[in-house]
Design an enzyme around this catalytic site. Structure first.
Site, PDB file in Angstrom:
ATOM      1  N   ASN A   7      -3.810   9.387   1.337  1.00 43.87           N
ATOM      2  CA  ASN A   7      -4.206   8.801   2.619  1.00 43.87           C
ATOM      3  C   ASN A   7      -4.589   9.856   3.651  1.00 43.87           C
ATOM      4  O   ASN A   7      -5.720   9.941   4.075  1.00 43.87           O
ATOM      5  CB  ASN A   7      -3.066   7.949   3.187  1.00 43.87           C
ATOM      6  CG  ASN A   7      -3.333   6.468   3.070  1.00 43.87           C
ATOM      7  OD1 ASN A   7      -4.227   6.047   2.356  1.00 43.87           O
ATOM      8  ND2 ASN A   7      -2.564   5.671   3.775  1.00 43.87           N
ATOM      9  N   ALA A  39      -5.554   3.303   7.815  1.00 42.93           N
ATOM     10  CA  ALA A  39      -4.110   3.416   8.065  1.00 42.93           C
ATOM     11  C   ALA A  39      -3.879   4.013   9.458  1.00 42.93           C
ATOM     12  O   ALA A  39      -4.373   3.504  10.454  1.00 42.93           O
ATOM     13  CB  ALA A  39      -3.464   4.249   6.960  1.00 42.93           C
ATOM     14  N   TYR A  40      -3.133   5.111   9.546  1.00 43.63           N
ATOM     15  CA  TYR A  40      -2.805   5.723  10.831  1.00 43.63           C
ATOM     16  C   TYR A  40      -4.071   6.097  11.606  1.00 43.63           C
ATOM     17  O   TYR A  40      -4.161   5.976  12.825  1.00 43.63           O
ATOM     18  CB  TYR A  40      -1.930   6.948  10.583  1.00 43.63           C
ATOM     19  CG  TYR A  40      -1.253   7.544  11.794  1.00 43.63           C
ATOM     20  CD1 TYR A  40      -1.266   6.903  13.035  1.00 43.63           C
ATOM     21  CD2 TYR A  40      -0.574   8.749  11.695  1.00 43.63           C
ATOM     22  CE1 TYR A  40      -0.630   7.455  14.129  1.00 43.63           C
ATOM     23  CE2 TYR A  40       0.059   9.321  12.790  1.00 43.63           C
ATOM     24  CZ  TYR A  40       0.027   8.673  14.003  1.00 43.63           C
ATOM     25  OH  TYR A  40       0.657   9.226  15.088  1.00 43.63           O
ATOM     26  N   ASP A  77      -0.857  14.855  20.897  1.00 43.20           N
ATOM     27  CA  ASP A  77       0.365  14.486  20.184  1.00 43.20           C
ATOM     28  C   ASP A  77       0.312  14.936  18.731  1.00 43.20           C
ATOM     29  O   ASP A  77       1.336  14.997  18.059  1.00 43.20           O
ATOM     30  CB  ASP A  77       0.576  12.967  20.242  1.00 43.20           C
ATOM     31  CG  ASP A  77       1.041  12.498  21.610  1.00 43.20           C
ATOM     32  OD1 ASP A  77       1.217  13.340  22.496  1.00 43.20           O
ATOM     33  OD2 ASP A  77       1.225  11.277  21.785  1.00 43.20           O
ATOM     34  N   LEU A  93      -6.886   4.592  11.759  1.00 45.53           N
ATOM     35  CA  LEU A  93      -7.421   3.417  12.454  1.00 45.53           C
ATOM     36  C   LEU A  93      -6.619   3.128  13.715  1.00 45.53           C
ATOM     37  O   LEU A  93      -7.184   2.837  14.780  1.00 45.53           O
ATOM     38  CB  LEU A  93      -7.405   2.210  11.517  1.00 45.53           C
ATOM     39  CG  LEU A  93      -7.898   0.888  12.099  1.00 45.53           C
ATOM     40  CD1 LEU A  93      -9.364   0.992  12.505  1.00 45.53           C
ATOM     41  CD2 LEU A  93      -7.710  -0.248  11.090  1.00 45.53           C
ATOM     42  N   SER A  94      -5.299   3.224  13.618  1.00 44.38           N
ATOM     43  CA  SER A  94      -4.439   2.980  14.782  1.00 44.38           C
ATOM     44  C   SER A  94      -4.695   3.991  15.898  1.00 44.38           C
ATOM     45  O   SER A  94      -4.526   3.685  17.079  1.00 44.38           O
ATOM     46  CB  SER A  94      -2.963   3.040  14.371  1.00 44.38           C
ATOM     47  OG  SER A  94      -2.666   2.051  13.400  1.00 44.38           O
ATOM     48  N   ARG A 115       6.508  15.830  23.402  1.00 47.23           N
ATOM     49  CA  ARG A 115       5.614  16.705  24.146  1.00 47.23           C
ATOM     50  C   ARG A 115       4.379  16.977  23.290  1.00 47.23           C
ATOM     51  O   ARG A 115       4.390  16.766  22.074  1.00 47.23           O
ATOM     52  CB  ARG A 115       6.311  18.028  24.497  1.00 47.23           C
ATOM     53  CG  ARG A 115       7.484  17.884  25.466  1.00 47.23           C
ATOM     54  CD  ARG A 115       8.054  19.254  25.793  1.00 47.23           C
ATOM     55  NE  ARG A 115       9.223  19.169  26.649  1.00 47.23           N
ATOM     56  CZ  ARG A 115       9.201  19.125  27.969  1.00 47.23           C
ATOM     57  NH1 ARG A 115       8.039  19.138  28.602  1.00 47.23           N
ATOM     58  NH2 ARG A 115      10.309  19.057  28.673  1.00 47.23           N
ATOM     59  N   ASP A 163       0.816  -1.208   0.000  1.00 51.20           N
ATOM     60  CA  ASP A 163       0.000   0.000   0.000  1.00 51.20           C
ATOM     61  C   ASP A 163       0.854   1.264   0.000  1.00 51.20           C
ATOM     62  O   ASP A 163       0.534   2.248  -0.669  1.00 51.20           O
ATOM     63  CB  ASP A 163      -0.920   0.004   1.226  1.00 51.20           C
ATOM     64  CG  ASP A 163      -2.120  -0.915   1.046  1.00 51.20           C
ATOM     65  OD1 ASP A 163      -2.226  -1.553  -0.019  1.00 51.20           O
ATOM     66  OD2 ASP A 163      -2.941  -1.003   1.967  1.00 51.20           O
ATOM     67  N   GLY A 164       1.948   1.253   0.762  1.00 48.69           N
ATOM     68  CA  GLY A 164       2.814   2.424   0.818  1.00 48.69           C
ATOM     69  C   GLY A 164       3.416   2.769  -0.529  1.00 48.69           C
ATOM     70  O   GLY A 164       3.513   3.950  -0.901  1.00 48.69           O
TER      71      GLY A 164
END
Length: 286
Positions: free
Chosen positions: A142, A184-185, A172, A187-188, A153, A68-69
């Site tokens: 994406n 991708a990110y 963050d 979902l995480s 921080r 995918d990447g």
């Protein structure tokens, strides 16, 4: 004679076994085959896997070998070419790169006989403004992500939607995702899974220091703006914006990023007859 172009991630297909297998099979069926790693192709040096100038406009299909990447990077490289793409998965989950190497010949036969559909996947455009002047613009298939580039921080930022103030976050970072990037990110980070051809944009805070922070979904005619607040912890702001986890740009206090649906899209060839729900079950829930 139909033309195909193969983009290979040499880190995934190190000995070019899959690349040569695909090029050889297409050649045996009378197709013209070129590619960034294909013997006989003229490929100029490029910072990514391929150079758009090497791909002729009448190319029927771009076959991306890697994962995918690799396909996402190829989509960014070829964003100004109206050529459909299909991925060969040599990676992990493979939501975009749906072809498995064990079924390459069967898949290529489907391509040759036009047994496929084409999905248009929306992209995002991000424009960075500093002192009311646009200093940078980029595109993402994406997601566009803001976060700390150095010390661990939190980042302070304000979010506006259609010029109206939404919320100030201490987190963050934050993810602005397309439906394609939702698995991708996003979902995480606990964000929602979106149907890949939907016309919506989601924003998901990353580890927000507020119990009330949740993902929010907007229509694609929305204009999302993020303003970087003064860093309370460091003398210098160490915030960056990332486009598809690759291209990045350092931000300063007061910078504002405007994100909209791009006028460009990515055309993905779909051979799998499984519905999105069936694919989701197979990849994540099975």
């Amino acid at each position: 004679m139909e033309k195909y172009y193969i983009i290979t991630n040499p880190l995934k297909d190190k000995d070019l076994t899959v690349t040569n297998r695909i090029a050889g099979y297409l050649g045996s069926r009378g197709m013209t085959v070129k590619g960034n790693m294909v013997a006989g192709s003229v490929c100029r040096k490029h910072e990514s896997y391929t150079n758009p100038a090497d791909i002729e406009d009448d190319t029927r299909c771009v076959i991306v070998i890697g994962g995918d990447g690799t396909l996402i990077q190829a989509a960014r490289d070829l964003r100004n070419k109206d050529i459909p793409m299909i991925g060969v998965n040599l990676g992990n989950l493979g939501f975009l790169a749906e072809i498995e190497k064990d079924s390459v010949e069967e898949t290529l036969d489907m391509l040759i006989r036009d047994d496929f559909t084409i999905e248009s996947r929306m992209m995002l455009t991000g424009c960075i403004y500093r002192n009311q002047e646009k200093i940078q613009e980029n595109i993402a298939l994406n997601d566009i992500v803001f976060g700390r580039s150095g010390t661990l921080r939190v980042v302070d930022f304000k979010v506006y939607v259609n010029r109206k103030f939404l919320k100030q976050y201490s987190a963050d970072g934050i993810i602005i995702t397309t439906p394609t990037g939702s698995t991708a990110y996003n979902l995480s980070a606990g964000g929602p899974i979106l149907e890949p051809c939907a016309n919506i944009i989601a924003i998901t805070p990353i580890c927000s220091h507020s119990l009330g922070s949740r993902s929010i979904v907007f229509s694609t005619d929305s204009v999302i703006q993020i303003e970087i607040c003064e860093d309370r912890h460091l003398e210098e702001n160490e915030t960056k914006v990332y486009f598809d986890g690759n291209a990045s740009f350092a931000l300063q206090t007061g910078d504002r990023i405007e994100i909209t649906k791009s006028v460009l899209d990515t055309k993905i060839i779909k051979l799998n007859r499984l519905s999105f729900i069936e694919v989701l079950h197979k990849k994540l829930l099975g």
